[in-house]
Design a protein around this motif. Sequence first.
Motif, PDB file in Angstrom:
ATOM      1  N   ALA A 184      -8.634   8.463  15.531  1.00 39.27           N
ATOM      2  CA  ALA A 184      -7.559   8.972  16.386  1.00 39.27           C
ATOM      3  C   ALA A 184      -7.649  10.494  16.479  1.00 39.27           C
ATOM      4  CB  ALA A 184      -6.200   8.541  15.838  1.00 39.27           C
ATOM      5  N   HIS A 185      -7.818  11.134  15.340  1.00 40.19           N
ATOM      6  CA  HIS A 185      -7.949  12.597  15.276  1.00 40.19           C
ATOM      7  C   HIS A 185      -9.188  13.086  16.026  1.00 40.19           C
ATOM      8  CE1 HIS A 185      -8.687  16.563  13.515  1.00 40.19           C
ATOM      9  NE2 HIS A 185      -9.734  16.102  12.843  1.00 40.19           N
ATOM     10  N   LEU A 186     -10.333  12.470  15.778  1.00 41.37           N
ATOM     11  CA  LEU A 186     -11.584  12.953  16.359  1.00 41.37           C
ATOM     12  C   LEU A 186     -11.718  12.628  17.846  1.00 41.37           C
ATOM     13  CD1 LEU A 186     -14.168  12.179  13.507  1.00 41.37           C
ATOM     14  CD2 LEU A 186     -12.848  14.260  13.909  1.00 41.37           C
ATOM     15  N   CYS A 187     -11.064  11.551  18.306  1.00 45.51           N
ATOM     16  CA  CYS A 187     -11.174  11.136  19.707  1.00 45.51           C
ATOM     17  C   CYS A 187     -10.009  11.625  20.565  1.00 45.51           C
ATOM     18  CB  CYS A 187     -11.266   9.612  19.800  1.00 45.51           C
ATOM     19  SG  CYS A 187     -12.759   8.917  19.077  1.00 45.51           S
ATOM     20  N   GLY A 188      -9.012  12.252  19.958  1.00 47.63           N
ATOM     21  CA  GLY A 188      -7.892  12.755  20.727  1.00 47.63           C
ATOM     22  C   GLY A 188      -6.940  11.691  21.212  1.00 47.63           C
ATOM     23  N   VAL A 189      -6.689  10.664  20.377  1.00 44.58           N
ATOM     24  CA  VAL A 189      -5.751   9.602  20.734  1.00 44.58           C
ATOM     25  C   VAL A 189      -4.697   9.478  19.631  1.00 44.58           C
ATOM     26  CG1 VAL A 189      -7.507   8.386  22.073  1.00 44.58           C
ATOM     27  CG2 VAL A 189      -7.123   7.730  19.680  1.00 44.58           C
ATOM     28  N   CYS A 190      -3.776   8.543  19.814  1.00 42.42           N
ATOM     29  CA  CYS A 190      -2.719   8.301  18.832  1.00 42.42           C
ATOM     30  C   CYS A 190      -3.058   7.069  17.998  1.00 42.42           C
ATOM     31  CB  CYS A 190      -1.384   8.068  19.532  1.00 42.42           C
ATOM     32  SG  CYS A 190      -0.879   9.417  20.617  1.00 42.42           S
ATOM     33  N   GLY A 191      -2.760   7.117  16.722  1.00 41.08           N
ATOM     34  CA  GLY A 191      -3.028   5.975  15.852  1.00 41.08           C
ATOM     35  C   GLY A 191      -1.988   5.868  14.762  1.00 41.08           C
ATOM     36  N   LEU A 192      -1.749   4.645  14.303  1.00 38.87           N
ATOM     37  CA  LEU A 192      -0.767   4.411  13.237  1.00 38.87           C
ATOM     38  C   LEU A 192      -1.357   3.506  12.167  1.00 38.87           C
ATOM     39  CD1 LEU A 192       2.264   4.640  12.247  1.00 38.87           C
ATOM     40  CD2 LEU A 192       2.596   2.402  13.347  1.00 38.87           C
ATOM     41  N   LYS A 193      -1.289   3.975  10.906  1.00 35.80           N
ATOM     42  CA  LYS A 193      -1.544   3.114   9.757  1.00 35.80           C
ATOM     43  C   LYS A 193      -0.189   2.708   9.197  1.00 35.80           C
ATOM     44  CE  LYS A 193      -1.610   4.224   5.491  1.00 35.80           C
ATOM     45  NZ  LYS A 193      -0.816   3.107   4.882  1.00 35.80           N
ATOM     46  N   PRO A 194       0.220   1.482   9.431  1.00 33.72           N
ATOM     47  CA  PRO A 194       1.549   1.080   8.951  1.00 33.72           C
ATOM     48  C   PRO A 194       1.581   0.944   7.425  1.00 33.72           C
ATOM     49  CG  PRO A 194       0.682  -0.429  10.643  1.00 33.72           C
ATOM     50  CD  PRO A 194      -0.459   0.406  10.163  1.00 33.72           C
ATOM     51  N   THR A 195       2.777   0.765   6.915  1.00 30.85           N
ATOM     52  CA  THR A 195       2.920   0.333   5.529  1.00 30.85           C
ATOM     53  C   THR A 195       2.182  -0.996   5.365  1.00 30.85           C
ATOM     54  OG1 THR A 195       5.134   1.317   5.472  1.00 30.85           O
ATOM     55  CG2 THR A 195       4.583  -0.237   3.712  1.00 30.85           C
ATOM     56  N   MET A 196       1.473  -1.151   4.244  1.00 34.11           N
ATOM     57  CA  MET A 196       0.805  -2.422   3.997  1.00 34.11           C
ATOM     58  C   MET A 196       1.838  -3.555   4.032  1.00 34.11           C
ATOM     59  SD  MET A 196      -1.697  -3.556   0.836  1.00 34.11           S
ATOM     60  CE  MET A 196      -0.436  -3.478  -0.415  1.00 34.11           C
ATOM     61  N   GLN A 197       1.461  -4.660   4.655  1.00 38.53           N
ATOM     62  CA  GLN A 197       2.285  -5.862   4.798  1.00 38.53           C
ATOM     63  C   GLN A 197       3.365  -5.725   5.875  1.00 38.53           C
ATOM     64  OE1 GLN A 197       3.460  -6.884   0.762  1.00 38.53           O
ATOM     65  NE2 GLN A 197       1.537  -7.955   0.410  1.00 38.53           N
ATOM     66  N   ARG A 198       3.207  -4.738   6.764  1.00 41.47           N
ATOM     67  CA  ARG A 198       3.981  -4.789   8.006  1.00 41.47           C
ATOM     68  C   ARG A 198       3.248  -5.703   8.998  1.00 41.47           C
ATOM     69  NH1 ARG A 198       8.487  -0.961   8.951  1.00 41.47           N
ATOM     70  NH2 ARG A 198       8.674  -2.034  10.938  1.00 41.47           N
ATOM     71  N   LEU A 199       1.907  -5.676   8.949  1.00 46.06           N
ATOM     72  CA  LEU A 199       1.085  -6.516   9.818  1.00 46.06           C
ATOM     73  C   LEU A 199       0.098  -7.309   8.963  1.00 46.06           C
ATOM     74  CD1 LEU A 199       0.284  -3.983  12.716  1.00 46.06           C
ATOM     75  CD2 LEU A 199       2.185  -5.615  12.556  1.00 46.06           C
TER      76      LEU A 199
END
Length: 450
Positions: free
Chosen positions: A115-130
């Motif tokens: 996300a940082h290197l490609c200029g996009v948005c990304g989310l790492k949720p809390t484990m066990q949200r997904l």
Amino acid sequence: MKLFGLPVSLKECIGVKGMDSTIGYSSLINKPALEDSVIVKVLKSCGAVPFVKTNLVQGMLNFESSNPIFGKTGNPKNVNYTPGGSSSGAGSLVGSGGSVLGFGTDIAGSIRNPAHLCGVCGLKPTMQRLSKIGLQGSLPGQSCLSSCVGPLAQDVDTLVLAMQALSCPLMSQLDKNIPPLPFNDELFQSKLKLRIGYYTNDGYAEPVPAVQRAVLMTKEILEKAGHTLVPFKVPRIEDAMRILSSALFADGGKTCMENLKNDLVDPVNRYLYWRLSCPAFLRPIVKYVVGWGSPRIAKDLMVYGGGDRSVYRLWKIQAETEKYKKEFFTQWQDLDLSAVICPPFPIAAAPIGSVEHTTALTSYCALFNLLNCPCGVIPVTKVSQADTDKLKDHKGNYGDKWDNHNKKVNENSTDMPVGVQFVGLPWMDEICLRLMKEVETQILLQKHES
């Protein structure tokens, strides 16, 4: 059906009925999944249309993007530069406009890094949200560092839409490890002014000037919005890095070596392969020699591969993990923080093949897998010529080979994207998304006014 008709891309490791999930290993070719993974079942139930699998780095333990089966992936801003990893294809496809919403996985930054290197948005949720049921993992059984599934998109609204849709009863029905926790719209929409910690340097890997500038830009935006920003210092960062590396390779690297023993080792994994395969009897000698130039690198070498693989050692690592988490969150609580902003990675995008997989690259992301904090990244700025000029005076925290590597690979990275990481307490994913949205909105307004 919140995602009705929305095309969705999936990282190659995510199980889809009738398709392989090789994670770059030839031994997993022609072993298709017998059913969809839980995340795919829920996406389809929400009306989404999975349409493509995206590339990754061999073994999913590297910040480059290459494997012997599918080859390399380029950065959407410059195809000769790395998109990061291991969810590299997801970052590249979303960043080039080829996908509105993509899903990756993250064990040490594998969503936030691209996300940082490609200029996009990304989310790492809390484990066990997904749910992770039905995914091909690189280190099955490893649980100290929380591995998560998460979305990447061109804007924060799409991340929110994805999390709203997937935080549904079906997710917890199909995976009993997932609590029936709906998306908290009240928390996301709140206008309450927050107390937020920030840091530009964790003391382990000093980020290049552009990355530090992005954090300070974000701090200024949040202060103008009425939030209170206070300095935050990561406690015992060297110990944290030793703990997380020890946890990740508590088996002495045996799992990775087993996967690679009858396979081609992709060139981007050569350094990691060497660290894992170096014989135990040779490590003290190499440590002594390397220690003259960098005690940090010498200490790190002893964590990877060989040595004690006992249950006793694993339990000690787990006990140290819990002790560190208590210390970290006590400091967070003492400062009365709702969130923290910091770099997502010490460097910006660099030419393909130039980024060695060093422990010094992992500290800003992997720390929050160890702590199981939800984290998101949005693009904030680009590397300026002034940032590049400042590299000549950039020494790093240790002045060793790893610091010199980070300086060298960004000497020609002008105009590449730079993101900022937003960190919340476990289960406070909506606070991360709220702050990401606030900053994104202000950046867009600034661009419009200029």
